[in-house]
Structure formats: structure tokens, C-alpha cells
Design an enzyme around this catalytic site. Structure first.
Site, PDB file in Angstrom:
ATOM      1  N   THR A 125      -8.682 -11.826  14.001  1.00  0.00           N
ATOM      2  CA  THR A 125      -7.954 -12.248  12.014  1.00  0.00           C
ATOM      3  C   THR A 125      -6.700 -12.095  12.214  1.00  0.00           C
ATOM      4  OG1 THR A 125      -8.980 -10.356  11.185  1.00  0.00           O
ATOM      5  CG2 THR A 125     -10.630 -11.917  11.814  1.00  0.00           C
ATOM      6  N   ALA A 135      -3.826 -13.901  12.436  1.00  0.00           N
ATOM      7  CA  ALA A 135      -3.347 -13.573  14.134  1.00  0.00           C
ATOM      8  C   ALA A 135      -1.678 -14.592  13.758  1.00  0.00           C
ATOM      9  CB  ALA A 135      -3.698 -14.558  14.877  1.00  0.00           C
ATOM     10  N   TYR A 139      -6.017   0.717  -0.886  1.00  0.00           N
ATOM     11  CA  TYR A 139      -6.056   0.099   0.649  1.00  0.00           C
ATOM     12  C   TYR A 139      -6.405   1.758   1.777  1.00  0.00           C
ATOM     13  CZ  TYR A 139      -3.284  -0.554   4.515  1.00  0.00           C
ATOM     14  OH  TYR A 139      -2.977  -0.762   6.014  1.00  0.00           O
TER      15      TYR A 139
HETATM   16  N1  LIG Z   1       2.128  -2.366   8.900  1.00  0.00           N
HETATM   17  C1  LIG Z   1       1.868  -0.992   8.894  1.00  0.00           C
HETATM   18  O1  LIG Z   1       2.568  -0.416   8.941  1.00  0.00           O
HETATM   19  C2  LIG Z   1       0.414  -1.105   9.039  1.00  0.00           C
HETATM   20  C3  LIG Z   1      -0.037  -2.011   9.223  1.00  0.00           C
HETATM   21  N2  LIG Z   1      -1.794  -1.999   8.926  1.00  0.00           N
HETATM   22  C4  LIG Z   1      -2.440  -2.706   9.464  1.00  0.00           C
HETATM   23  O2  LIG Z   1      -2.074  -3.763  10.588  1.00  0.00           O
HETATM   24  C5  LIG Z   1      -2.855  -5.604   9.205  1.00  0.00           C
HETATM   25  C6  LIG Z   1      -1.729  -6.021   9.978  1.00  0.00           C
HETATM   26  O3  LIG Z   1      -1.021  -5.679   9.470  1.00  0.00           O
HETATM   27  P1  LIG Z   1       0.534  -6.009   9.489  1.00  0.00           P
HETATM   28  O4  LIG Z   1       1.037  -6.949  11.382  1.00  0.00           O
HETATM   29  O5  LIG Z   1       1.189  -4.580   9.422  1.00  0.00           O
HETATM   30  O6  LIG Z   1       0.820  -7.441   8.191  1.00  0.00           O
HETATM   31  P2  LIG Z   1       1.665  -8.559   8.404  1.00  0.00           P
HETATM   32  O7  LIG Z   1       1.554  -9.244   7.151  1.00  0.00           O
HETATM   33  O8  LIG Z   1       2.904  -8.998   8.997  1.00  0.00           O
HETATM   34  O9  LIG Z   1       0.481  -9.776   9.322  1.00  0.00           O
HETATM   35  C7  LIG Z   1      -1.417  -9.150   8.277  1.00  0.00           C
HETATM   36  C8  LIG Z   1      -1.764 -10.831   8.614  1.00  0.00           C
HETATM   37  O10 LIG Z   1      -3.274 -10.547   8.297  1.00  0.00           O
HETATM   38  C9  LIG Z   1      -3.321 -12.201   7.041  1.00  0.00           C
HETATM   39  N3  LIG Z   1      -4.250 -12.135   6.019  1.00  0.00           N
HETATM   40  C10 LIG Z   1      -3.526 -11.647   4.806  1.00  0.00           C
HETATM   41  N4  LIG Z   1      -4.720 -11.952   3.991  1.00  0.00           N
HETATM   42  C11 LIG Z   1      -5.343 -12.373   4.899  1.00  0.00           C
HETATM   43  C12 LIG Z   1      -6.791 -13.081   4.132  1.00  0.00           C
HETATM   44  N5  LIG Z   1      -7.421 -12.788   3.008  1.00  0.00           N
HETATM   45  N6  LIG Z   1      -7.645 -13.976   5.252  1.00  0.00           N
HETATM   46  C13 LIG Z   1      -6.952 -14.471   6.285  1.00  0.00           C
HETATM   47  N7  LIG Z   1      -6.001 -13.147   6.568  1.00  0.00           N
HETATM   48  C14 LIG Z   1      -4.938 -13.022   5.909  1.00  0.00           C
HETATM   49  C15 LIG Z   1      -2.001 -12.744   7.449  1.00  0.00           C
HETATM   50  O11 LIG Z   1      -1.480 -13.701   6.819  1.00  0.00           O
HETATM   51  P3  LIG Z   1      -0.737 -14.874   6.168  1.00  0.00           P
HETATM   52  O12 LIG Z   1       0.023 -15.067   7.319  1.00  0.00           O
HETATM   53  O13 LIG Z   1      -1.385 -15.711   5.662  1.00  0.00           O
HETATM   54  O14 LIG Z   1      -0.212 -14.203   4.990  1.00  0.00           O
HETATM   55  C16 LIG Z   1      -1.367 -12.002   7.950  1.00  0.00           C
HETATM   56  O15 LIG Z   1      -1.648 -12.161   9.398  1.00  0.00           O
HETATM   57  C17 LIG Z   1      -3.028  -5.287   8.499  1.00  0.00           C
HETATM   58  O16 LIG Z   1      -4.578  -4.990   8.343  1.00  0.00           O
HETATM   59  C18 LIG Z   1      -2.603  -3.755   8.469  1.00  0.00           C
HETATM   60  O17 LIG Z   1      -3.557  -2.949   7.214  1.00  0.00           O
HETATM   61  C19 LIG Z   1      -1.874  -0.722   9.645  1.00  0.00           C
HETATM   62  C20 LIG Z   1      -1.157   1.058   9.289  1.00  0.00           C
HETATM   63  C21 LIG Z   1      -0.124   0.566   9.298  1.00  0.00           C
HETATM   64  C1  LIG Z   2      14.587   6.621   3.630  1.00  0.00           C
HETATM   65  C2  LIG Z   2      13.392   5.928   2.428  1.00  0.00           C
HETATM   66  C3  LIG Z   2      13.669   4.458   2.046  1.00  0.00           C
HETATM   67  C4  LIG Z   2      12.242   6.231   3.552  1.00  0.00           C
HETATM   68  C5  LIG Z   2      11.142   5.384   2.784  1.00  0.00           C
HETATM   69  C6  LIG Z   2       9.266   5.358   3.891  1.00  0.00           C
HETATM   70  C7  LIG Z   2       8.421   4.982   2.792  1.00  0.00           C
HETATM   71  C8  LIG Z   2       8.817   3.857   3.077  1.00  0.00           C
HETATM   72  C9  LIG Z   2       7.612   4.728   4.142  1.00  0.00           C
HETATM   73  C10 LIG Z   2       7.555   6.256   4.892  1.00  0.00           C
HETATM   74  C11 LIG Z   2       6.230   5.990   5.675  1.00  0.00           C
HETATM   75  C12 LIG Z   2       5.574   4.729   5.864  1.00  0.00           C
HETATM   76  C13 LIG Z   2       4.230   4.254   5.698  1.00  0.00           C
HETATM   77  C14 LIG Z   2       3.580   3.388   5.495  1.00  0.00           C
HETATM   78  C15 LIG Z   2       4.461   2.376   4.359  1.00  0.00           C
HETATM   79  C16 LIG Z   2       5.778   3.308   3.940  1.00  0.00           C
HETATM   80  C17 LIG Z   2       6.092   4.725   4.858  1.00  0.00           C
HETATM   81  C18 LIG Z   2       5.173   4.671   3.607  1.00  0.00           C
HETATM   82  C19 LIG Z   2       1.956   3.018   5.250  1.00  0.00           C
HETATM   83  C20 LIG Z   2       1.517   3.548   4.512  1.00  0.00           C
HETATM   84  C21 LIG Z   2       2.068   1.186   5.638  1.00  0.00           C
HETATM   85  C22 LIG Z   2       0.486   1.091   5.518  1.00  0.00           C
HETATM   86  C23 LIG Z   2      -0.287   1.594   5.987  1.00  0.00           C
HETATM   87  O1  LIG Z   2      -0.991   1.790   7.200  1.00  0.00           O
HETATM   88  C24 LIG Z   2       0.233   3.002   7.346  1.00  0.00           C
HETATM   89  C25 LIG Z   2       1.510   3.612   6.765  1.00  0.00           C
HETATM   90  C26 LIG Z   2       1.864   4.883   7.474  1.00  0.00           C
HETATM   91  C27 LIG Z   2       3.306   5.439   7.355  1.00  0.00           C
END
Ligand SMILES: NC(=O)C1=CN([C@@H]2O[C@H](COP(=O)(O)OP(=O)(O)OC[C@H]3O[C@@H](n4cnc5c(N)ncnc54)[C@H](OP(=O)(O)O)[C@@H]3O)[C@@H](O)[C@H]2O)C=CC1
Ligand SMILES: CC(C)CCC[C@@H](C)[C@H]1CC[C@H]2C3=C(CC[C@]12C)[C@@]1(C)CCC(=O)C[C@@H]1CC3
Length: 326
Positions: free
Chosen positions: A8, A10, A195
Site C-alpha cells: 500500500t 507504493a 500521527y
Molecule cells: N518519511 C519518514 O521520515 C517516515 C515515514 N514513515 C512512514 O512511512 C510510510 C510511507 O511514507 P513516506 O514514503 O515517507 O511518504 P510519501 O508521502 O512519499 O508516501 C506515502 C504513500 O502513502 C500513500 N497514501 C497516503 N494516503 C493514502 C490513502 N488514503 N490511501 C492510499 N494511499 C495513501 C501516498 O499516496 P499518494 O502518492 O497518492 O499521496 C504515498 O504513496 C508512511 O506510513 C509514513 O508514516 C515512518 C517514519 C518516518
Molecule cells: C535545521 C532544521 C530545519 C532541522 C529540522 C529537523 C526536523 C524537521 C526533523 C528532525 C527529526 C525529524 C523526524 C521527523 C520529522 C522531521 C524531524 C522532526 C519524523 C517525525 C517524520 C515522521 C516520522 O514518522 C518519524 C520522523 C522522526 C524524525
């Protein structure tokens, strides 16, 4: 035997990088189904995957995890196409309307909590404003957790089969924290950290799913991709254009020396998700969160970390989500 995998979310970020890495690992032996809410973005993702793996089997299914009818419709379609599912990656996720508390961030910078703040986004620096979906549910709870629970329940006939195992793999987060979650408010209607609550609920639900389904050959694991630069993270500081994030990369590489959770690229973030694909599910710890990690020198590895989860609370949660789904 080819492995059937559904991912999901993807269409971008970690989900798309995972698909790319799965196909690089085994280009011929997989049937990959991309479950995405936006058909055009899904087609683009499929085209990108086929450009690097022209002989791969990649199909699409339209699914919006924030809508009950969409999840049920997509599950029917998946059951029509496949008679078994080996891996279900529960990766789609959102963090809409984030608020970044600059004061709390600077307080954290000059405190002993600095490393935890960078590793988890905790310390009160991040809150969100949630919405209610057309089904009357909180959007973050629905998208990140409940839509996925419904999907598992609907796909049960092709996930549980005699003599074979199947794996559920959740993309949770280091931001999952027990203090954000309450069994009296599983949707987090009242708080400011929906979240974190939804991701902690994923950790709890995974534990309960293992209790209920292991005897039927279905195993659930939780991953944490670390801090990855994706559209989700770009949305946290909307006033910050992407090129400013790029300028900050040298600083982030330095921070990586302090915390290996700064995986930064979707490729690195997908490490633990791919690692789990290669493991025997019986050998995994149901109480572990498998963390994608990148060393200061850029080496990727997977680290299991004990989750702060309680068996009793996980049972209460699974009962509550079952009630929500009636
Ligand atoms: N980036 C990070 O630092 C972190 C991310 N995560 C988790 O990783 C996962 C992927 O996120 P990430 O790759 O970062 O972010 P992206 O926004 O790049 O990817 C999220 C994906 O989820 C899809 N999505 C969102 N809402 C829906 C919905 N209602 N139905 C189906 N698909 C949906 C998006 O689709 P669309 O392309 O249509 O928007 C996209 O493909 C998430 O669960 C996020 O919480 C966890 C920890 C850290
Ligand atoms: C110099 C500054 C602008 C740097 C800012 C850094 C923060 C925005 C980030 C530091 C740790 C990050 C973090 C996330 C978001 C961005 C930070 C707070 C997440 C909360 C994003 C979503 C997750 O699921 C976990 C991430 C952990 C670390």
C-alpha cells in the site's frame, strides 16, 4: 513458486523504493501489486519500475485506505486476481496539517534530549490537526491504521492457508509513543498528536495480530524506516522549499554520526522492509520494531529494538477496532 506481494502507498517515497528493491532482489520470482489511491500516480510508479525491470510482473489496484468502501472494493479485486498473498506491506500513511514548534525545537537543541528529538521527532516539536472522513472516522487513524486493519480482515482467506506462511509488514515510526495513545480514544479525537497515536496503535495491533493469527500461519512485524526525505517530511516545514532541504543535507549527514536513524533516502529507509522479506517469519520477535539504520559511512543495516507495548492493551485495541468495523 512466485511470491505474491501487495504494497500500500507504493506510488512514492518508501513504498516505491521498496518495490524497486524487491524487484532488484528477485526480478522474475515476484508478482507485485501496487495498491494506490491515485491511479495516474500508480501508473507512473509502475512505468518507472518496468523501465528498470522490463520483465517484472507489476499490477495496480486502486485503493484509498481512508475510505471503508474503497478498501473493501480493492480487497474484493485482489481476491479475484490472486488465490494467495505471501506479503502484505501496510505502508500507506499521512501526516496532514503538521505544526512544527520552533520554540520547542530550540529548547530541545540545548537540552539532554537532543539526540532523542532528532531520532524520534518527539519532545513536543510536532503536532497535527486531524480531519473527519466521509465515514465519520478520524482521517489519520483511518489512513494509517484502520484502513489497513479492514484490508487484513478482508484478505484473510488468501493470507491464511494450510502449510504456508504469510507476512504482514507495517511501516510504523520512531515517532510512535505510548503517551500519545489512549485506549479510551483510539482515534485520537481529542489530542494534538494523532500521527504518533496512529503509529503506536500499529505497534500494538501487530502484537495482537500475532497472538490471534500465528497458529493460522500469518505473522505480523513492525518496521521503522528512520527519518527519510519524502513528500511526508517536506510537508512538515511547508515554508521550506525542497532546495533548502538539499542544502541541509551535509548537516543531516553529520547528525547521522550521532543517530543512525537519519536514513534520509527512501532506498535506505526501505532497508528493514526488505530485510524482513528475506527472513523466516517464525524466527522474528513479535515485540521487536525492525529499524532501518544507516551508519556514518553510509552502510545500511537492520536493528531490532524492543517495543514499549503491553499485551493487555494490544488485546483491548484489537477488540475496539473489531467493534469499529462492525
Ligand atoms: N518519511 C519518514 O521520515 C517516515 C515515514 N514513515 C512512514 O512511512 C510510510 C510511507 O511514507 P513516506 O514514503 O515517507 O511518504 P510519501 O508521502 O512519499 O508516501 C506515502 C504513500 O502513502 C500513500 N497514501 C497516503 N494516503 C493514502 C490513502 N488514503 N490511501 C492510499 N494511499 C495513501 C501516498 O499516496 P499518494 O502518492 O497518492 O499521496 C504515498 O504513496 C508512511 O506510513 C509514513 O508514516 C515512518 C517514519 C518516518
Ligand atoms: C535545521 C532544521 C530545519 C532541522 C529540522 C529537523 C526536523 C524537521 C526533523 C528532525 C527529526 C525529524 C523526524 C521527523 C520529522 C522531521 C524531524 C522532526 C519524523 C517525525 C517524520 C515522521 C516520522 O514518522 C518519524 C520522523 C522522526 C524524525
Amino acid at each position: 513458486m512466485t511470491k505474491v506481494i501487495l504494497v500500500t502507498g507504493a506510488s512514492s517515497g518508501i513504498g516505491l523504493a521498496l518495490c524497486e528493491r524487491l524487484l532488484s532482489h528477485d526480478p522474475e520470482g515476484l508478482q507485485l501489486c501496487l495498491a494506490c489511491r491515485d491511479v495516474q500516480r500508480a501508473r507512473d510508479a509502475r512505468a518507472a519500475l518496468l523501465a528498470s525491470h522490463p520483465t517484472a510482473h507489476v499490477t495496480l489496484v486502486q485503493m484509498d485506505t481512508s475510505s471503508v468502501s474503497s478498501v473493501i472494493g480493492a480487497a474484493q479485486e485482489v481476491k479475484r486476481r490472486y488465490n494467495r498473498l505471501d506479503f502484505l506491506y501496510l505502508n500507506a500513511g499521512i501526516m496532514p496539517n503538521p505544526h512544527f514548534d520552533v520554540k520547542a525545537f530550540f529548547r530541545g537543541l540545548f537540552s539532554s534530549r537532543i539526540v532523542t528529538m532528532f531520532a524520534t521527532g518527539g519532545g513536543g516539536i510536532l503536532t497535527q490537526e486531524d480531519r473527519v472522513t466521509a465515514d465519520g472516522l478520524q482521517e489519520i487513524f483511518m489512513t494509517n491504521l484502520f484502513g489497513h486493519f479492514l484490508l487484513i480482515r478482508e484478505l484473510e482467506p488468501i493470507l491464511c492457508h494450510a502449510g504456508l506462511t504469510s507476512q504482514l509488514i507495517w511501516t510504523s515510526s520512531s515517532n510512535a509513543h505510548p503517551s500519545a495513545f489512549s485506549v479510551d480514544d483510539i482515534q485520537h479525537r481529542r489530542g494534538t498528536q494523532p500521527y504518533s497515536s496512529s503509529k503506536y496503535a500499529c505497534d500494538l495491533l501487530s502484537l495482537a495480530l500475532n497472538t490471534h493469527y500465528n497458529k493460522q500461519g500469518l505473522y505480523s512485524s513492525v518496521t521503522c524506516p528512520g527519518f527519510v526525505m519524502t513528500s511526508l517530511t517536506y510537508g512538515i516545514l511547508p515554508f521550506f522549499p525542497p532546495f533548502l532541504w538539499t542544502l541541509l543535507m551535509p548537516l543531516f549527514w553529520l547528525i547521522r554520526i550521532l543517530t543512525n536513524t537519519f536514513t534520509l533516502t527512501p532506498y535506505n529507509g526501505a532497508e528493514a522492509l526488505l530485510w524482513l522479506f528475506k527472513q523466516q517469519p517464525e524466527s522474528l520477535d513479535p515485540q521487536a520494531k525492525y529499524q532501518s539504520s544507516t551508519s556514518g559511512l553510509g552502510k545500511n543495516y537492520t536493528q531490532p529494538r524492543k517495543m514499549d507495548v503491553d499485551l493487555h492493551m494490544s488485546e483491548v485495541l484489537i477488540l475496539s477496532v473489531k467493534c469499529c468495523s462492525l
